[in-house]
Design a protein around this motif. Structure first.
Motif, PDB file in Angstrom:
ATOM      1  N   ASN A 133       0.836  -1.201   0.000  1.00  0.00           N
ATOM      2  CA  ASN A 133       0.000   0.000   0.000  1.00  0.00           C
ATOM      3  C   ASN A 133       0.871   1.251   0.000  1.00  0.00           C
ATOM      4  OD1 ASN A 133      -2.953  -1.036   0.625  1.00  0.00           O
ATOM      5  ND2 ASN A 133      -1.556  -2.224   1.921  1.00  0.00           N
ATOM      6  N   VAL A 134       0.495   2.214  -0.839  1.00  0.00           N
ATOM      7  CA  VAL A 134       1.198   3.498  -0.917  1.00  0.00           C
ATOM      8  C   VAL A 134       0.196   4.596  -0.595  1.00  0.00           C
ATOM      9  CG1 VAL A 134       2.576   5.052  -2.339  1.00  0.00           C
ATOM     10  CG2 VAL A 134       2.716   2.573  -2.700  1.00  0.00           C
ATOM     11  N   LEU A 135       0.461   5.356   0.460  1.00  0.00           N
ATOM     12  CA  LEU A 135      -0.492   6.347   0.966  1.00  0.00           C
ATOM     13  C   LEU A 135       0.030   7.763   0.717  1.00  0.00           C
ATOM     14  CD1 LEU A 135      -1.310   3.701   2.337  1.00  0.00           C
ATOM     15  CD2 LEU A 135      -1.574   4.948   4.473  1.00  0.00           C
ATOM     16  N   PHE A 136      -0.662   8.523  -0.111  1.00  0.00           N
ATOM     17  CA  PHE A 136      -0.331   9.924  -0.340  1.00  0.00           C
ATOM     18  C   PHE A 136      -1.248  10.791   0.522  1.00  0.00           C
ATOM     19  CE2 PHE A 136       1.758   8.223  -4.037  1.00  0.00           C
ATOM     20  CZ  PHE A 136       2.760   9.134  -4.341  1.00  0.00           C
ATOM     21  N   ILE A 137      -0.655  11.574   1.409  1.00  0.00           N
ATOM     22  CA  ILE A 137      -1.407  12.502   2.263  1.00  0.00           C
ATOM     23  C   ILE A 137      -1.184  13.901   1.713  1.00  0.00           C
ATOM     24  CG2 ILE A 137      -1.719  13.391   4.597  1.00  0.00           C
ATOM     25  CD1 ILE A 137      -0.488  10.756   5.609  1.00  0.00           C
TER      26      ILE A 137
ATOM     27  N   ARG B 115      -5.294  18.274  -5.154  1.00  0.00           N
ATOM     28  CA  ARG B 115      -3.988  17.639  -5.286  1.00  0.00           C
ATOM     29  C   ARG B 115      -4.139  16.108  -5.275  1.00  0.00           C
ATOM     30  NH1 ARG B 115       1.248  19.147  -6.867  1.00  0.00           N
ATOM     31  NH2 ARG B 115       2.800  17.999  -5.633  1.00  0.00           N
ATOM     32  N   SER B 116      -5.006  15.614  -4.407  1.00  0.00           N
ATOM     33  CA  SER B 116      -5.260  14.172  -4.365  1.00  0.00           C
ATOM     34  C   SER B 116      -5.786  13.669  -5.704  1.00  0.00           C
ATOM     35  CB  SER B 116      -6.266  13.846  -3.255  1.00  0.00           C
ATOM     36  OG  SER B 116      -5.696  14.002  -1.980  1.00  0.00           O
ATOM     37  N   GLU B 117      -6.686  14.438  -6.291  1.00  0.00           N
ATOM     38  CA  GLU B 117      -7.263  14.036  -7.573  1.00  0.00           C
ATOM     39  C   GLU B 117      -6.205  14.011  -8.671  1.00  0.00           C
ATOM     40  OE1 GLU B 117      -9.489  12.744 -10.585  1.00  0.00           O
ATOM     41  OE2 GLU B 117     -10.022  12.711  -8.458  1.00  0.00           O
ATOM     42  N   ARG B 118      -5.275  14.966  -8.654  1.00  0.00           N
ATOM     43  CA  ARG B 118      -4.204  14.972  -9.651  1.00  0.00           C
ATOM     44  C   ARG B 118      -3.344  13.709  -9.532  1.00  0.00           C
ATOM     45  NH1 ARG B 118      -3.757  20.588  -7.987  1.00  0.00           N
ATOM     46  NH2 ARG B 118      -4.629  21.948  -9.611  1.00  0.00           N
TER      47      ARG B 118
ATOM     48  N   VAL C 168      -2.400   2.196  -4.546  1.00  0.00           N
ATOM     49  CA  VAL C 168      -2.119   3.604  -4.255  1.00  0.00           C
ATOM     50  C   VAL C 168      -3.385   4.285  -3.754  1.00  0.00           C
ATOM     51  CG1 VAL C 168      -1.415   5.824  -5.238  1.00  0.00           C
ATOM     52  CG2 VAL C 168      -0.254   3.715  -5.945  1.00  0.00           C
ATOM     53  N   TRP C 169      -3.262   4.996  -2.618  1.00  0.00           N
ATOM     54  CA  TRP C 169      -4.400   5.665  -1.994  1.00  0.00           C
ATOM     55  C   TRP C 169      -4.057   7.120  -1.698  1.00  0.00           C
ATOM     56  CZ3 TRP C 169      -8.261   2.138  -1.917  1.00  0.00           C
ATOM     57  CH2 TRP C 169      -7.913   0.790  -1.841  1.00  0.00           C
ATOM     58  N   THR C 170      -5.060   7.985  -1.725  1.00  0.00           N
ATOM     59  CA  THR C 170      -4.857   9.384  -1.344  1.00  0.00           C
ATOM     60  C   THR C 170      -5.892   9.781  -0.298  1.00  0.00           C
ATOM     61  OG1 THR C 170      -6.370  10.350  -2.985  1.00  0.00           O
ATOM     62  CG2 THR C 170      -4.086   9.920  -3.697  1.00  0.00           C
ATOM     63  N   ALA C 171      -5.483  10.715   0.569  1.00  0.00           N
ATOM     64  CA  ALA C 171      -6.391  11.299   1.564  1.00  0.00           C
ATOM     65  C   ALA C 171      -5.877  12.680   1.904  1.00  0.00           C
ATOM     66  CB  ALA C 171      -6.463  10.434   2.825  1.00  0.00           C
ATOM     67  N   THR C 172      -6.764  13.578   2.251  1.00  0.00           N
ATOM     68  CA  THR C 172      -6.336  14.920   2.633  1.00  0.00           C
ATOM     69  C   THR C 172      -5.965  14.956   4.108  1.00  0.00           C
ATOM     70  OG1 THR C 172      -8.590  15.622   3.178  1.00  0.00           O
ATOM     71  CG2 THR C 172      -7.833  15.976   0.905  1.00  0.00           C
ATOM     72  N   GLU C 173      -5.085  15.874   4.434  1.00  0.00           N
ATOM     73  CA  GLU C 173      -4.642  16.014   5.817  1.00  0.00           C
ATOM     74  C   GLU C 173      -5.808  16.356   6.742  1.00  0.00           C
ATOM     75  OE1 GLU C 173      -0.615  17.894   7.684  1.00  0.00           O
ATOM     76  OE2 GLU C 173      -1.853  19.215   6.464  1.00  0.00           O
ATOM     77  N   SER C 174      -6.728  17.190   6.256  1.00  0.00           N
ATOM     78  CA  SER C 174      -7.868  17.594   7.083  1.00  0.00           C
ATOM     79  C   SER C 174      -8.791  16.424   7.389  1.00  0.00           C
ATOM     80  CB  SER C 174      -8.653  18.713   6.391  1.00  0.00           C
ATOM     81  OG  SER C 174      -9.132  18.286   5.118  1.00  0.00           O
ATOM     82  N   SER C 175      -8.974  15.506   6.431  1.00  0.00           N
ATOM     83  CA  SER C 175      -9.853  14.355   6.688  1.00  0.00           C
ATOM     84  C   SER C 175      -9.238  13.421   7.718  1.00  0.00           C
ATOM     85  CB  SER C 175     -10.127  13.598   5.383  1.00  0.00           C
ATOM     86  OG  SER C 175      -8.953  12.979   4.889  1.00  0.00           O
TER      87      SER C 175
ATOM     88  N   VAL D 288     -11.914   7.523   4.291  1.00  0.00           N
ATOM     89  CA  VAL D 288     -11.361   8.804   3.829  1.00  0.00           C
ATOM     90  C   VAL D 288     -10.333   8.615   2.719  1.00  0.00           C
ATOM     91  CG1 VAL D 288     -11.756   9.952   6.029  1.00  0.00           C
ATOM     92  CG2 VAL D 288      -9.601   8.765   5.639  1.00  0.00           C
ATOM     93  N   TRP D 289      -9.969   7.382   2.410  1.00  0.00           N
ATOM     94  CA  TRP D 289      -8.972   7.113   1.383  1.00  0.00           C
ATOM     95  C   TRP D 289      -9.640   6.819   0.050  1.00  0.00           C
ATOM     96  CZ3 TRP D 289      -4.041   7.957   2.787  1.00  0.00           C
ATOM     97  CH2 TRP D 289      -3.741   7.926   4.152  1.00  0.00           C
ATOM     98  N   GLN D 290      -9.005   7.256  -1.041  1.00  0.00           N
ATOM     99  CA  GLN D 290      -9.518   6.989  -2.381  1.00  0.00           C
ATOM    100  C   GLN D 290      -8.423   6.381  -3.246  1.00  0.00           C
ATOM    101  OE1 GLN D 290     -11.211  11.141  -2.902  1.00  0.00           O
ATOM    102  NE2 GLN D 290     -12.826   9.955  -3.895  1.00  0.00           N
ATOM    103  N   GLY D 291      -8.816   5.361  -4.021  1.00  0.00           N
ATOM    104  CA  GLY D 291      -7.889   4.719  -4.941  1.00  0.00           C
ATOM    105  C   GLY D 291      -8.201   5.111  -6.366  1.00  0.00           C
TER     106      GLY D 291
END
Length: 302
Positions: free
Chosen positions: A203-207, A213-216, A237-244, A254-257
């Motif tokens: 798993n790769v988590l981008f915060i 930015r997550s969508e990009r 690969v997953w993204t989530a915002t710092e605020s979430s 709160v994570w999106q692939g």
């Protein structure tokens, strides 16, 4: 030379592994009350092993702790390592203070969340930014060693059924150009396959700082999966915002692939239970409370 006490050794080793931590973060990681840590730091500063710095990007005048060169030397003795390059490097990773704090905070929040769960569940392995690249170092035909993949941290989380999620953290401040993100994603797909028997469990988590930015990042990854990596296994690969994540509900969806559907950390690809690791999760160390002898005989007034 002074010999550090037990709590001082724990603090020195934590700062050695994770470079920059606040007193609150250390309290969660080491399972000590903050006043206990403040008392230990008074001694550590007197010995010249640690120093504090203001984290101006945080409210309430929060300070972080780092090792001095003297403290680094003591840590070398404790770990039986001696990496001279660390004495030449800035302990603050040359301008990466905010980046370092943010990535470490994710691990600390994960430890804090796990405290309310069963004693065996929680974070059982955490490789900090300084050493994460060494996990995937490669050597070319000429014997030259390099670290093309340098996560901000690598962790293993064990659940109550003993299954485990292994994840790589990328804390994104939004300052890097998209081509840098493209290269990071490429390295994850290209380098990990040489180290993992089944890369789909990685798993790769981008915060990120904001949803755009997550969508990009997801768009970049989606296009790469359809083109360059369409015929090979790939990491998740997953993204989530710092605020979430700052809401305190790290296990919420709160994570999106690549599919874009919200997913919980609980449903990341994980290994089945039954592994031999019985490590005590971070933040759940047992602290023995002191006992005091009775100062009066039974029946006397107190």
């Amino acid at each position: 030379m002074f010999v550090p006490r037990h709590i001082e050794r724990e603090i020195l080793l934590a700062l050695y592994r994770y470079s920059l931590l606040t007193t609150e973060q250390l309290s969660v990681l080491l399972h000590y009350e903050q006043p206990t840590l403040y008392a230990a730091f008074r001694t550590l500063r007197q010995k010249g092993w640690t120093e504090s710095l203001s984290l101006d990007f945080l409210p309430r005048n929060v300070k972080g702790w780092v090792l001095t060169k003297g403290g680094m030397e003591v840590a070398f003795g404790l770990t039986k390592e001696y990496r001279t390059r660390l004495l030449r490097e800035s302990s603050l990773f040359a301008g990466q203070t905010e980046h370092l704090y943010g990535s470490n905070q994710f691990f600390i929040d994960l430890i804090r969340t796990s405290r309310a769960l069963e004693a065996t569940e929680g974070l059982i392995d955490w490789i900090g930014m300084r050493d994460a690249g060494e996990r995937y170092s490669v050597t070319d035909r000429n014997g030259k060693r390099s670290t093309p993949l340098r996560p901000d941290g690598i962790g293993t989380y064990r659940f109550r059924d003993e299954s485990e999620v292994i994840f790589h953290v990328e804390y994104d401040t939004g300052s890097e150009h998209l081509w840098v993100l493209h290269n990071k994603l490429w390295q994850y797909a290209d380098v990990l396959k040489s180290f993992w028997a089944d890369i789909s469990f990685a798993n790769v988590l981008f915060i990120t700082r904001d949803a755009r930015r997550s969508e990009r990042i997801r768009t970049l990854w989606r296009e790469m999966c359809k083109d360059a990596f369409r015929r090979q296994p790939i990491p998740a690969v997953w993204t989530a915002t710092e605020s979430s994540l700052a809401s305190g509900h790290l296990f919420d969806s709160v994570w999106q692939g690549v599919e874009g559907e919200p997913v919980s950390f609980l449903y990341f690809p994980r290994f089945e239970g039954g592994h031999a690791d019985r490590s005590i999760p971070f933040g759940k160390q047992i602290r023995i409370q002191p006992t005091f002898a009775k100062t009066h005989r039974e029946g006397e007034d107190t």
